[in-house]
Design a protein around this motif. Structure first.
Motif, PDB file in Angstrom:
ATOM      1  N   GLY A  61      -1.627 -31.342  34.998  1.00 26.63           N
ATOM      2  CA  GLY A  61      -2.654 -30.414  34.541  1.00 26.63           C
ATOM      3  C   GLY A  61      -2.819 -30.414  33.040  1.00 26.63           C
ATOM      4  N   SER A  62      -3.348 -29.325  32.538  1.00 22.13           N
ATOM      5  CA  SER A  62      -3.736 -29.221  31.142  1.00 22.13           C
ATOM      6  C   SER A  62      -2.561 -28.956  30.221  1.00 22.13           C
ATOM      7  CB  SER A  62      -4.760 -28.090  30.985  1.00 22.13           C
ATOM      8  OG  SER A  62      -4.178 -26.863  31.402  1.00 22.13           O
ATOM      9  N   ALA A  63      -2.735 -29.371  28.961  1.00 18.42           N
ATOM     10  CA  ALA A  63      -1.811 -29.020  27.886  1.00 18.42           C
ATOM     11  C   ALA A  63      -2.651 -28.580  26.700  1.00 18.42           C
ATOM     12  CB  ALA A  63      -0.933 -30.213  27.511  1.00 18.42           C
ATOM     13  N   ASN A  64      -2.442 -27.364  26.239  1.00 18.75           N
ATOM     14  CA  ASN A  64      -3.208 -26.804  25.128  1.00 18.75           C
ATOM     15  C   ASN A  64      -2.275 -26.252  24.067  1.00 18.75           C
ATOM     16  OD1 ASN A  64      -5.685 -27.154  26.551  1.00 18.75           O
ATOM     17  ND2 ASN A  64      -5.378 -25.186  27.579  1.00 18.75           N
ATOM     18  N   MET A  65      -2.762 -26.194  22.850  1.00 19.08           N
ATOM     19  CA  MET A  65      -2.080 -25.415  21.833  1.00 19.08           C
ATOM     20  C   MET A  65      -2.671 -24.007  21.892  1.00 19.08           C
ATOM     21  SD  MET A  65       0.316 -25.307  19.687  1.00 19.08           S
ATOM     22  CE  MET A  65       0.707 -26.974  19.186  1.00 19.08           C
ATOM     23  N   ASP A  66      -1.815 -23.024  22.163  1.00 19.23           N
ATOM     24  CA  ASP A  66      -2.254 -21.632  22.261  1.00 19.23           C
ATOM     25  C   ASP A  66      -2.127 -20.944  20.904  1.00 19.23           C
ATOM     26  OD1 ASP A  66      -2.683 -21.992  24.919  1.00 19.23           O
ATOM     27  OD2 ASP A  66      -1.041 -20.715  25.607  1.00 19.23           O
ATOM     28  N   LEU A  67      -3.220 -20.369  20.431  1.00 19.06           N
ATOM     29  CA  LEU A  67      -3.242 -19.583  19.203  1.00 19.06           C
ATOM     30  C   LEU A  67      -3.349 -18.127  19.637  1.00 19.06           C
ATOM     31  CD1 LEU A  67      -5.823 -21.775  17.247  1.00 19.06           C
ATOM     32  CD2 LEU A  67      -3.350 -22.090  17.436  1.00 19.06           C
ATOM     33  N   VAL A  68      -2.248 -17.387  19.555  1.00 22.06           N
ATOM     34  CA  VAL A  68      -2.143 -16.057  20.158  1.00 22.06           C
ATOM     35  C   VAL A  68      -2.121 -14.985  19.073  1.00 22.06           C
ATOM     36  CG1 VAL A  68      -0.836 -14.582  21.733  1.00 22.06           C
ATOM     37  CG2 VAL A  68      -0.799 -17.076  22.039  1.00 22.06           C
ATOM     38  N   VAL A  69      -3.060 -14.049  19.178  1.00 20.51           N
ATOM     39  CA  VAL A  69      -3.144 -12.922  18.252  1.00 20.51           C
ATOM     40  C   VAL A  69      -2.938 -11.632  19.031  1.00 20.51           C
ATOM     41  CG1 VAL A  69      -4.618 -11.634  16.653  1.00 20.51           C
ATOM     42  CG2 VAL A  69      -4.745 -14.120  16.729  1.00 20.51           C
ATOM     43  N   THR A  70      -2.100 -10.754  18.530  1.00 21.10           N
ATOM     44  CA  THR A  70      -1.955  -9.421  19.137  1.00 21.10           C
ATOM     45  C   THR A  70      -2.727  -8.400  18.305  1.00 21.10           C
ATOM     46  OG1 THR A  70       0.078  -8.966  17.884  1.00 21.10           O
ATOM     47  CG2 THR A  70       0.323  -9.943  20.076  1.00 21.10           C
ATOM     48  N   THR A  71      -3.261  -7.400  18.986  1.00 25.39           N
ATOM     49  CA  THR A  71      -4.049  -6.362  18.341  1.00 25.39           C
ATOM     50  C   THR A  71      -3.940  -5.090  19.168  1.00 25.39           C
ATOM     51  OG1 THR A  71      -6.276  -5.784  17.556  1.00 25.39           O
ATOM     52  CG2 THR A  71      -6.134  -7.100  19.565  1.00 25.39           C
ATOM     53  N   ASP A  72      -4.232  -3.960  18.580  1.00 28.25           N
ATOM     54  CA  ASP A  72      -4.138  -2.699  19.322  1.00 28.25           C
ATOM     55  C   ASP A  72      -5.161  -2.642  20.442  1.00 28.25           C
ATOM     56  OD1 ASP A  72      -2.031  -1.781  17.807  1.00 28.25           O
ATOM     57  OD2 ASP A  72      -3.319  -0.774  16.349  1.00 28.25           O
ATOM     58  N   VAL A  73      -6.403  -3.072  20.154  1.00 26.49           N
ATOM     59  CA  VAL A  73      -7.475  -3.066  21.153  1.00 26.49           C
ATOM     60  C   VAL A  73      -8.227  -4.387  21.086  1.00 26.49           C
ATOM     61  CG1 VAL A  73      -7.769  -0.553  21.169  1.00 26.49           C
ATOM     62  CG2 VAL A  73      -9.079  -1.931  19.552  1.00 26.49           C
ATOM     63  N   LEU A  74      -8.722  -4.844  22.225  1.00 22.95           N
ATOM     64  CA  LEU A  74      -9.523  -6.067  22.242  1.00 22.95           C
ATOM     65  C   LEU A  74     -10.876  -5.795  21.579  1.00 22.95           C
ATOM     66  CD1 LEU A  74      -8.839  -7.254  25.903  1.00 22.95           C
ATOM     67  CD2 LEU A  74      -7.716  -8.046  23.813  1.00 22.95           C
ATOM     68  N   PRO A  75     -11.373  -6.713  20.755  1.00 27.66           N
ATOM     69  CA  PRO A  75     -12.662  -6.472  20.093  1.00 27.66           C
ATOM     70  C   PRO A  75     -13.828  -6.530  21.068  1.00 27.66           C
ATOM     71  CG  PRO A  75     -11.871  -8.693  19.645  1.00 27.66           C
ATOM     72  CD  PRO A  75     -10.768  -7.994  20.359  1.00 27.66           C
ATOM     73  N   LYS A  76     -14.811  -5.681  20.814  1.00 27.79           N
ATOM     74  CA  LYS A  76     -16.070  -5.734  21.558  1.00 27.79           C
ATOM     75  C   LYS A  76     -16.977  -6.768  20.896  1.00 27.79           C
ATOM     76  CE  LYS A  76     -15.853  -0.812  22.813  1.00 27.79           C
ATOM     77  NZ  LYS A  76     -14.580  -0.539  22.082  1.00 27.79           N
ATOM     78  N   PRO A  77     -18.022  -7.238  21.593  1.00 28.39           N
ATOM     79  CA  PRO A  77     -18.938  -8.207  20.973  1.00 28.39           C
ATOM     80  C   PRO A  77     -19.466  -7.696  19.634  1.00 28.39           C
ATOM     81  CG  PRO A  77     -19.400  -8.027  23.308  1.00 28.39           C
ATOM     82  CD  PRO A  77     -18.386  -6.959  22.992  1.00 28.39           C
ATOM     83  N   GLY A  78     -19.354  -8.524  18.607  1.00 30.66           N
ATOM     84  CA  GLY A  78     -19.822  -8.158  17.283  1.00 30.66           C
ATOM     85  C   GLY A  78     -18.854  -7.329  16.466  1.00 30.66           C
ATOM     86  N   GLU A  79     -17.702  -6.987  17.027  1.00 31.49           N
ATOM     87  CA  GLU A  79     -16.734  -6.134  16.352  1.00 31.49           C
ATOM     88  C   GLU A  79     -15.574  -6.961  15.798  1.00 31.49           C
ATOM     89  OE1 GLU A  79     -14.066  -2.125  17.352  1.00 31.49           O
ATOM     90  OE2 GLU A  79     -14.613  -3.515  18.958  1.00 31.49           O
ATOM     91  N   THR A  80     -15.097  -6.565  14.614  1.00 35.73           N
ATOM     92  CA  THR A  80     -13.913  -7.170  14.022  1.00 35.73           C
ATOM     93  C   THR A  80     -12.774  -6.158  14.051  1.00 35.73           C
ATOM     94  OG1 THR A  80     -15.209  -8.569  12.527  1.00 35.73           O
ATOM     95  CG2 THR A  80     -12.911  -8.156  11.922  1.00 35.73           C
ATOM     96  N   VAL A  81     -11.612  -6.573  14.547  1.00 34.50           N
ATOM     97  CA  VAL A  81     -10.434  -5.710  14.545  1.00 34.50           C
ATOM     98  C   VAL A  81      -9.302  -6.447  13.848  1.00 34.50           C
ATOM     99  CG1 VAL A  81     -11.127  -4.549  16.690  1.00 34.50           C
ATOM    100  CG2 VAL A  81      -9.603  -6.540  16.789  1.00 34.50           C
ATOM    101  N   PHE A  82      -8.330  -5.703  13.345  1.00 35.49           N
ATOM    102  CA  PHE A  82      -7.183  -6.312  12.698  1.00 35.49           C
ATOM    103  C   PHE A  82      -6.117  -6.666  13.736  1.00 35.49           C
ATOM    104  CE2 PHE A  82      -8.989  -4.196   8.978  1.00 35.49           C
ATOM    105  CZ  PHE A  82      -8.875  -5.219   8.038  1.00 35.49           C
ATOM    106  N   GLY A  83      -5.535  -7.839  13.581  1.00 32.49           N
ATOM    107  CA  GLY A  83      -4.424  -8.236  14.417  1.00 32.49           C
ATOM    108  C   GLY A  83      -3.114  -7.712  13.875  1.00 32.49           C
ATOM    109  N   THR A  84      -2.126  -7.692  14.752  1.00 28.86           N
ATOM    110  CA  THR A  84      -0.803  -7.218  14.360  1.00 28.86           C
ATOM    111  C   THR A  84       0.229  -8.337  14.288  1.00 28.86           C
ATOM    112  OG1 THR A  84      -0.344  -6.674  16.675  1.00 28.86           O
ATOM    113  CG2 THR A  84      -1.182  -4.898  15.280  1.00 28.86           C
ATOM    114  N   ASP A  85      -0.052  -9.471  14.941  1.00 29.04           N
ATOM    115  CA  ASP A  85       0.896 -10.579  14.928  1.00 29.04           C
ATOM    116  C   ASP A  85       0.164 -11.856  15.342  1.00 29.04           C
ATOM    117  OD1 ASP A  85       3.247 -11.927  14.607  1.00 29.04           O
ATOM    118  OD2 ASP A  85       4.262 -11.081  16.349  1.00 29.04           O
ATOM    119  N   PHE A  86       0.759 -13.003  15.032  1.00 28.79           N
ATOM    120  CA  PHE A  86       0.176 -14.296  15.395  1.00 28.79           C
ATOM    121  C   PHE A  86       1.289 -15.282  15.708  1.00 28.79           C
ATOM    122  CE2 PHE A  86      -0.924 -18.638  14.057  1.00 28.79           C
ATOM    123  CZ  PHE A  86      -1.985 -18.888  14.915  1.00 28.79           C
TER     124      PHE A  86
END
Length: 290
Positions: A2-27
């Motif tokens: 199957g597939s092999a990907n590089m995962d770029l994972v960001v944690t945040t308090d809430v998932l952003p809505k379309p057009g919204e920018t939120v700050f992440g807490t970790d990467f």
């Protein structure tokens, strides 16, 4: 396979809505893709696994192969194709829910299996495949597996219609509700519909557990193992990899599903995809016999 990907994972308090920018807490940046994740899950659960798939000629590809091999997976037959490796951008909120955007890149070029790749399929106890690579490649491998006596476990993810030609070659189907609906038009309310297309199936239901059924007349719900949810990204891959190991070891199927459920729960306690996949000892710690 199957597939092999590089995962770029960001944690945040809430998932952003379309057009919204939120700050992440970790990467974090970790090896991922359902093929790589499930191969690593097999290795950590005590199985002897090899990965068939494709990575790019970029720096992500070099890192991916090294990290997958470091997890104990045989990567000898992983192809390197010119261009980009697959990439997944993952956002995880404070409740452990996630959104994922995947660019397949090299995974889409994994077509026309070589004789060396087919030899790996023929020699295996179980072929584990998903749908993040071309479905024709999965079907080709499944056909060779059937001819060689290798059992076929298909995790039909992501959700999409599956050709009847492939379903006829599947020995064990693993799907969530969305994937079940894509195949049968039915979900949790009628999981038995899966047995119209495959001889045995598992329907995963997240925190509600899992359903197992087969054409021999066994149907049973297996309760979920309760843990504090941190990140559900790779819980399904942990479940599928552990299920393949248990099946390969000859466990009773209901017992195999219980053990796989413990693996999924153990994985969900940590952030990330492949880095969160549990060791066999961690699975055993949460496993509750029937």
């Amino acid at each position: 396979m199957g597939s092999a990907n590089m995962d770029l994972v960001v944690t945040t308090d809430v998932l952003p809505k379309p057009g919204e920018t939120v700050f992440g807490t970790d990467f974090v940046m970790v090896a991922g893709g359902k093929g790589a994740n499930q191969a690593i899950a097999v290795s950590r659960a005590g199985g002897d696994g090899a990965l068939l798939g494709a990575i790019g000629s970029d720096s992500f590809g070099v890192t991916l192969k090294a990290r997958i091999a470091a997890a104990g997976v045989d990567t000898e037959q992983v192809r390197v194709v010119y261009g980009s490796s697959g990439v997944a951008v993952v956002t995880v909120d404070a409740e452990g829910e996630n959104t994922i955007v995947v660019t397949p890149a090299a995974n889409s070029a994994f077509v026309g299996l070589t004789e060396a790749e087919l030899a790996v399929v023929r020699e295996a106890d179980v072929l584990v495949a998903q749908l993040e690579i071309p479905v024709g490649t999965v079907t080709e491998a499944a056909r060779v597996a059937r001819e060689s006596g290798t059992r076929v476990l298909l995790n039909a993810a992501p959700a999409q219609p599956v050709p009847a030609e492939l379903l006829e070659l599947v020995d064990l189907l693993v799907v969530n509700e969305a994937e079940a609906r894509a195949i049968t038009g039915r979900g949790r309310e009628a999981p038995e519909a899966l047995l119209d297309v495959v001889p045995r199936a598992v329907l995963t239901l997240g925190r509600h557990g899992a359903w197992y059924g087969d054409r021999d007349g066994t149907t049973r719900y297996v309760p979920a193992v309760k843990v504090e949810l941190v990140d559900s990204t790779a819980a399904g891959d942990a479940f599928t990899g552990a299920l393949a190991v248990a099946w390969g070891e000859g466990r009773d199927m209901l017992d195999a599903v219980r053990w796989a459920s413990a693996a999924g729960a153990a994985c969900a306690r940590r952030l990330g995809a492949s880095v969160a996949l549990p060791l066999r000892s961690e699975i055993d710690e949460l496993y509750v016999p029937g």
